[in-house]
Design a protein around this motif. Structure first.
Motif, PDB file in Angstrom:
ATOM      1  N   LYS A   1       0.871  -1.179   0.000  1.00 23.69           N
ATOM      2  CA  LYS A   1       0.000   0.000   0.000  1.00 23.69           C
ATOM      3  C   LYS A   1       0.908   1.229   0.000  1.00 23.69           C
ATOM      4  O   LYS A   1       1.594   1.504   0.991  1.00 23.69           O
ATOM      5  CB  LYS A   1      -0.912  -0.004   1.232  1.00 23.69           C
ATOM      6  N   VAL A   2       0.925   1.940  -1.133  1.00 25.85           N
ATOM      7  CA  VAL A   2       1.830   3.093  -1.259  1.00 25.85           C
ATOM      8  C   VAL A   2       1.223   4.295  -0.527  1.00 25.85           C
ATOM      9  O   VAL A   2       0.132   4.750  -0.861  1.00 25.85           O
ATOM     10  CB  VAL A   2       2.080   3.439  -2.752  1.00 25.85           C
ATOM     11  N   LYS A   3       1.955   4.770   0.490  1.00 28.28           N
ATOM     12  CA  LYS A   3       1.482   5.914   1.275  1.00 28.28           C
ATOM     13  C   LYS A   3       2.109   7.220   0.788  1.00 28.28           C
ATOM     14  O   LYS A   3       1.564   8.299   0.999  1.00 28.28           O
ATOM     15  CB  LYS A   3       1.830   5.737   2.774  1.00 28.28           C
ATOM     16  N   ALA A   4       3.325   7.097   0.179  1.00 29.01           N
ATOM     17  CA  ALA A   4       4.034   8.314  -0.248  1.00 29.01           C
ATOM     18  C   ALA A   4       4.943   7.975  -1.422  1.00 29.01           C
ATOM     19  O   ALA A   4       5.332   6.812  -1.615  1.00 29.01           O
ATOM     20  CB  ALA A   4       4.862   8.861   0.911  1.00 29.01           C
ATOM     21  N   ILE A   5       5.267   9.007  -2.214  1.00 33.35           N
ATOM     22  CA  ILE A   5       6.195   8.816  -3.339  1.00 33.35           C
ATOM     23  C   ILE A   5       7.080  10.063  -3.458  1.00 33.35           C
ATOM     24  O   ILE A   5       6.615  11.188  -3.223  1.00 33.35           O
ATOM     25  CB  ILE A   5       5.432   8.552  -4.669  1.00 33.35           C
ATOM     26  N   ASN A   6       8.359   9.834  -3.781  1.00 31.08           N
ATOM     27  CA  ASN A   6       9.261  10.964  -4.016  1.00 31.08           C
ATOM     28  C   ASN A   6      10.226  10.625  -5.148  1.00 31.08           C
ATOM     29  O   ASN A   6      10.255   9.478  -5.631  1.00 31.08           O
ATOM     30  CB  ASN A   6      10.014  11.339  -2.741  1.00 31.08           C
ATOM     31  N   PHE A   7      11.017  11.620  -5.549  1.00 33.58           N
ATOM     32  CA  PHE A   7      11.853  11.499  -6.761  1.00 33.58           C
ATOM     33  C   PHE A   7      13.235  12.078  -6.482  1.00 33.58           C
ATOM     34  O   PHE A   7      13.342  13.192  -5.961  1.00 33.58           O
ATOM     35  CB  PHE A   7      11.206  12.296  -7.911  1.00 33.58           C
ATOM     36  N   SER A   8      14.275  11.297  -6.804  1.00 28.13           N
ATOM     37  CA  SER A   8      15.622  11.881  -6.727  1.00 28.13           C
ATOM     38  C   SER A   8      16.247  11.730  -8.113  1.00 28.13           C
ATOM     39  O   SER A   8      16.115  10.666  -8.739  1.00 28.13           O
ATOM     40  CB  SER A   8      16.424  11.172  -5.632  1.00 28.13           C
ATOM     41  N   THR A   9      16.874  12.797  -8.620  1.00 30.56           N
ATOM     42  CA  THR A   9      17.464  12.711  -9.964  1.00 30.56           C
ATOM     43  C   THR A   9      18.756  13.507 -10.023  1.00 30.56           C
ATOM     44  O   THR A   9      19.050  14.297  -9.123  1.00 30.56           O
ATOM     45  CB  THR A   9      16.527  13.301 -11.063  1.00 30.56           C
ATOM     46  N   TYR A  10      19.498  13.300 -11.117  1.00 29.15           N
ATOM     47  CA  TYR A  10      20.692  14.129 -11.341  1.00 29.15           C
ATOM     48  C   TYR A  10      20.263  15.578 -11.520  1.00 29.15           C
ATOM     49  O   TYR A  10      19.104  15.879 -11.817  1.00 29.15           O
ATOM     50  CB  TYR A  10      21.497  13.615 -12.534  1.00 29.15           C
ATOM     51  N   GLY A  11      21.203  16.493 -11.336  1.00 23.52           N
ATOM     52  CA  GLY A  11      20.866  17.922 -11.352  1.00 23.52           C
ATOM     53  C   GLY A  11      21.234  18.597 -12.664  1.00 23.52           C
ATOM     54  O   GLY A  11      21.483  17.942 -13.676  1.00 23.52           O
ATOM     55  N   ALA A  12      21.264  19.923 -12.602  1.00 25.68           N
ATOM     56  CA  ALA A  12      21.663  20.768 -13.740  1.00 25.68           C
ATOM     57  C   ALA A  12      20.865  20.461 -15.003  1.00 25.68           C
ATOM     58  O   ALA A  12      21.392  20.491 -16.107  1.00 25.68           O
ATOM     59  CB  ALA A  12      23.159  20.602 -14.009  1.00 25.68           C
ATOM     60  N   SER A  13      19.586  20.132 -14.825  1.00 25.54           N
ATOM     61  CA  SER A  13      18.752  19.774 -15.972  1.00 25.54           C
ATOM     62  C   SER A  13      17.357  20.369 -15.807  1.00 25.54           C
ATOM     63  O   SER A  13      16.726  20.180 -14.763  1.00 25.54           O
ATOM     64  CB  SER A  13      18.640  18.250 -16.088  1.00 25.54           C
ATOM     65  N   PHE A  14      16.917  21.058 -16.838  1.00 22.53           N
ATOM     66  CA  PHE A  14      15.602  21.706 -16.830  1.00 22.53           C
ATOM     67  C   PHE A  14      14.645  21.035 -17.805  1.00 22.53           C
ATOM     68  O   PHE A  14      15.059  20.606 -18.882  1.00 22.53           O
ATOM     69  CB  PHE A  14      15.740  23.162 -17.311  1.00 22.53           C
ATOM     70  N   VAL A  15      13.375  20.994 -17.421  1.00 23.07           N
ATOM     71  CA  VAL A  15      12.324  20.659 -18.388  1.00 23.07           C
ATOM     72  C   VAL A  15      11.451  21.910 -18.507  1.00 23.07           C
ATOM     73  O   VAL A  15      10.925  22.409 -17.505  1.00 23.07           O
ATOM     74  CB  VAL A  15      11.479  19.456 -17.932  1.00 23.07           C
ATOM     75  N   HIS A  16      11.355  22.442 -19.719  1.00 25.76           N
ATOM     76  CA  HIS A  16      10.582  23.667 -19.958  1.00 25.76           C
ATOM     77  C   HIS A  16       9.208  23.259 -20.496  1.00 25.76           C
ATOM     78  O   HIS A  16       9.130  22.597 -21.530  1.00 25.76           O
ATOM     79  CB  HIS A  16      11.293  24.554 -20.984  1.00 25.76           C
ATOM     80  N   ILE A  17       8.147  23.660 -19.783  1.00 29.36           N
ATOM     81  CA  ILE A  17       6.810  23.223 -20.208  1.00 29.36           C
ATOM     82  C   ILE A  17       5.946  24.416 -20.626  1.00 29.36           C
ATOM     83  O   ILE A  17       6.141  25.544 -20.164  1.00 29.36           O
ATOM     84  CB  ILE A  17       6.094  22.403 -19.104  1.00 29.36           C
ATOM     85  N   ASP A  18       4.969  24.124 -21.495  1.00 29.70           N
ATOM     86  CA  ASP A  18       4.056  25.174 -21.968  1.00 29.70           C
ATOM     87  C   ASP A  18       2.798  25.205 -21.098  1.00 29.70           C
ATOM     88  O   ASP A  18       2.705  24.506 -20.082  1.00 29.70           O
ATOM     89  CB  ASP A  18       3.721  24.955 -23.455  1.00 29.70           C
ATOM     90  N   GLU A  19       1.821  26.010 -21.515  1.00 28.50           N
ATOM     91  CA  GLU A  19       0.545  26.154 -20.796  1.00 28.50           C
ATOM     92  C   GLU A  19      -0.118  24.808 -20.485  1.00 28.50           C
ATOM     93  O   GLU A  19      -0.743  24.622 -19.457  1.00 28.50           O
ATOM     94  CB  GLU A  19      -0.448  26.953 -21.674  1.00 28.50           C
ATOM     95  N   GLU A  20       0.028  23.872 -21.444  1.00 35.22           N
ATOM     96  CA  GLU A  20      -0.634  22.553 -21.287  1.00 35.22           C
ATOM     97  C   GLU A  20       0.187  21.581 -20.439  1.00 35.22           C
ATOM     98  O   GLU A  20      -0.244  20.455 -20.199  1.00 35.22           O
ATOM     99  CB  GLU A  20      -0.815  21.879 -22.677  1.00 35.22           C
ATOM    100  N   GLY A  21       1.398  21.985 -20.067  1.00 38.31           N
ATOM    101  CA  GLY A  21       2.275  21.090 -19.300  1.00 38.31           C
ATOM    102  C   GLY A  21       3.140  20.189 -20.168  1.00 38.31           C
ATOM    103  O   GLY A  21       3.756  19.252 -19.680  1.00 38.31           O
ATOM    104  N   ASN A  22       3.203  20.480 -21.486  1.00 35.08           N
ATOM    105  CA  ASN A  22       4.036  19.661 -22.380  1.00 35.08           C
ATOM    106  C   ASN A  22       5.420  20.294 -22.553  1.00 35.08           C
ATOM    107  O   ASN A  22       5.523  21.517 -22.698  1.00 35.08           O
ATOM    108  CB  ASN A  22       3.379  19.546 -23.762  1.00 35.08           C
ATOM    109  N   PRO A  23       6.484  19.461 -22.583  1.00 38.57           N
ATOM    110  CA  PRO A  23       7.830  20.008 -22.789  1.00 38.57           C
ATOM    111  C   PRO A  23       7.935  20.715 -24.150  1.00 38.57           C
ATOM    112  O   PRO A  23       7.429  20.209 -25.158  1.00 38.57           O
ATOM    113  CB  PRO A  23       8.724  18.768 -22.756  1.00 38.57           C
ATOM    114  N   VAL A  24       8.577  21.900 -24.165  1.00 41.48           N
ATOM    115  CA  VAL A  24       8.710  22.646 -25.419  1.00 41.48           C
ATOM    116  C   VAL A  24      10.103  22.496 -26.041  1.00 41.48           C
ATOM    117  O   VAL A  24      10.332  22.917 -27.173  1.00 41.48           O
ATOM    118  CB  VAL A  24       8.381  24.157 -25.259  1.00 41.48           C
TER     119      VAL A  24
END
Length: 457
Positions: free
Chosen positions: A69-92
């Motif tokens: 039973k998943v009570k929580a979720i988190n994310f760890s990733t490498y740094g120095a990286s951007f995802v740029h998203i538009d109004e709809e939430g899609n990467p541009v």
């Protein structure tokens, strides 16, 4: 059903998924790797679409599993990286790889406007200038691809983008902002004035503490969803939370990074030192760090020794520290190795080994590498009063490395840990309310004390 915290731990090569129980023991793990794709200039980059699909598929499957039973979720990733998203939430744009070079004219025009360079690097705690300083990516997009830049609603650091995939809530947090992005003014404890002048603050989401989580109904399940954390800061967190004395953590692998989370003077005075870097703790406090390309050099030199002495490729793992061999080496000590990925003023023009035995040559190699490691650790300590060192990662079970390190740092207490879950465990801890105590490292990290060897007459 067992209550668990789920963590996606996203490295550049391996993408891992873990489930931890209430005592932070791993109860499930799986991983995958994707082929990189190319950006518009043919530079290799992360396959975001494949990554996003995998995240959703794995998570939805685990939610249906009978035993968890998943009570929580988190994310760890490498740094120095951007995802740029538009109004709809899609990467541009593609997720630009931090190894991609920024055009020289962009760097020049940036400093013409926001220099002098030396002052800027000191204020932002950066030592390099490229995509590795992800904030400059925004400047580059604004100046060279205005039509793309104008589509950006939000620029999310990679850990926060993964959180956004699940919550739809755009946020920023300190550990991602603080990893050599050139966005943060460490003295002002705020975004650097250039960020406001370029209007980038409008596309950088609100800043929250890394411990923030969003309670959501996800596919009919009440789940606490974390905002994500930068992997280096995540790896440091279990130590910061469970040790009540000041320490430096030496996290070893391809890069060996010495972290000092207790610094009074975060910014290195030497702006030409590309190996002095800064991070931020989850509460925005600075971490002074110094890096050494240790594992990379070790691999190169061990391969050469294996060939030269005709031993099998795993032989180096069996070599144990020998006091007499060490004494022979240091008696009339000379630097013998010409490094390939490291720069050191003491190295000879050519590697010169006079030893007939592999073990002698290996002791020489490790002595020289440890001397470089000591310089690196001392840089991270600076003038701070620190008497404890913790070593984790690949070199924590290298007998010569540990014995030599404890010998040269006789005035410090040295401990090793086995932290194969480092950043994933840190991500789980950052969104948990559990208080850790000093027994945590012993129980979860196989903590071991090391005493310096006795020096003979």
């Amino acid at each position: 059903m067992k209550n668990v915290t789920a963590v996606f731990d996203i490295g550049k090569t391996n993408k891992k998924f873990f489930l931890f129980d209430k005592d932070f023991k791993e109860v499930h793990k799986e991983y995958i790797s994707f082929d990189e794709i190319e950006d518009e200039d043919g530079h290799p980059t992360e396959n975001l679409i494949a990554l996003q699909k995998w995240l959703k598929d794995v998570f939805n499957r685990i939610l249906k599993a009978e035993q968890f039973k998943v009570k929580a979720i988190n994310f760890s990733t490498y740094g120095a990286s951007f995802v740029h998203i538009d109004e709809e939430g899609n990467p541009v744009t593609p997720l630009y790889n931090y190894t991609k070079a920024l055009p020289e004219d962009i760097i020049t025009s940036f400093f013409e406007e926001y220099g002098p360079k030396e002052d800027f690097l000191k204020q932002t705690g950066c030592a390099d200038l490229s995509m590795l300083n992800s904030g400059l990516q925004l400047y580059w997009l604004k100046k060279t691809k205005p039509e793309v830049f104008n589509k950006i609603k939000y620029s999310l650091h990679l850990p926060q983008y993964l959180s956004y995939v699940f919550t739809g809530v755009p946020l920023s947090e300190y550990t991602s902002i603080g990893c050599h992005t050139a966005l943060w003014d460490y003295q002002a404890k705020d975004y650097h004035p250039w960020v406001y002048k370029e209007g980038l603050n409008k596309i950088l989401p609100p800043i929250v503490s890394t411990e923030t989580s969003i309670n959501m109904n996800y596919n009919g399940n009440r789940i606490k969803i974390g905002v994500g954390i930068h992997d280096s800061s995540a790896a440091l967190l279990p130590y910061v939370r469970s040790i009540n004395k000041k320490f430096v953590l030496i996290s070893t692998g391809t890069w060996s990074i010495a972290f000092n989370p207790f610094t009074e003077n975060p910014i290195s005075e030497d702006t030409n030192d590309r190996d002095a870097i800064n991070y931020m703790r989850i509460n925005g406090k600075p971490v002074k760090a110094s890096r050494l390309f240790l594992g990379n050099e070790y691999k190169i030199q061990v391969e050469k020794l294996n060939k030269r002495y005709g031993v099998d490729e795993d032989y180096h793992r069996k070599v144990k520290f020998n006091y007499d061999t060490y004494l022979e080496i240091v008696k009339d000590f000379k630097h013998a190795f010409k490094w390939e990925g490291l720069i050191d003023e003491d190295m000879p023009e050519q590697t010169q080994l006079a030893y007939t035995e592999y073990d002698h040559a290996y002791h020489q190699l490790m002595t020289e590498l440890v001397l470089l490691q000591i310089k690196c650790v001392k840089k991270a300590i600076g003038n701070d009063d620190i008497t404890r060192l913790y070593v984790d990662g690949g070199f924590s079970d290298n007998d010569l490395y540990i014995k030599l390190l404890s010998h040269y740092f006789r005035d410090k207490k040295l401990r090793t840990t086995q932290a194969s879950l480092g950043s994933a465990l840190g991500a789980a801890i950052s969104i948990s309310d559990t208080r850790l105590n000093s027994k945590f490292l012993k129980k979860n990290y196989a903590l071991k004390k090391h005493v310096p060897f006795i020096i003979g007459d």
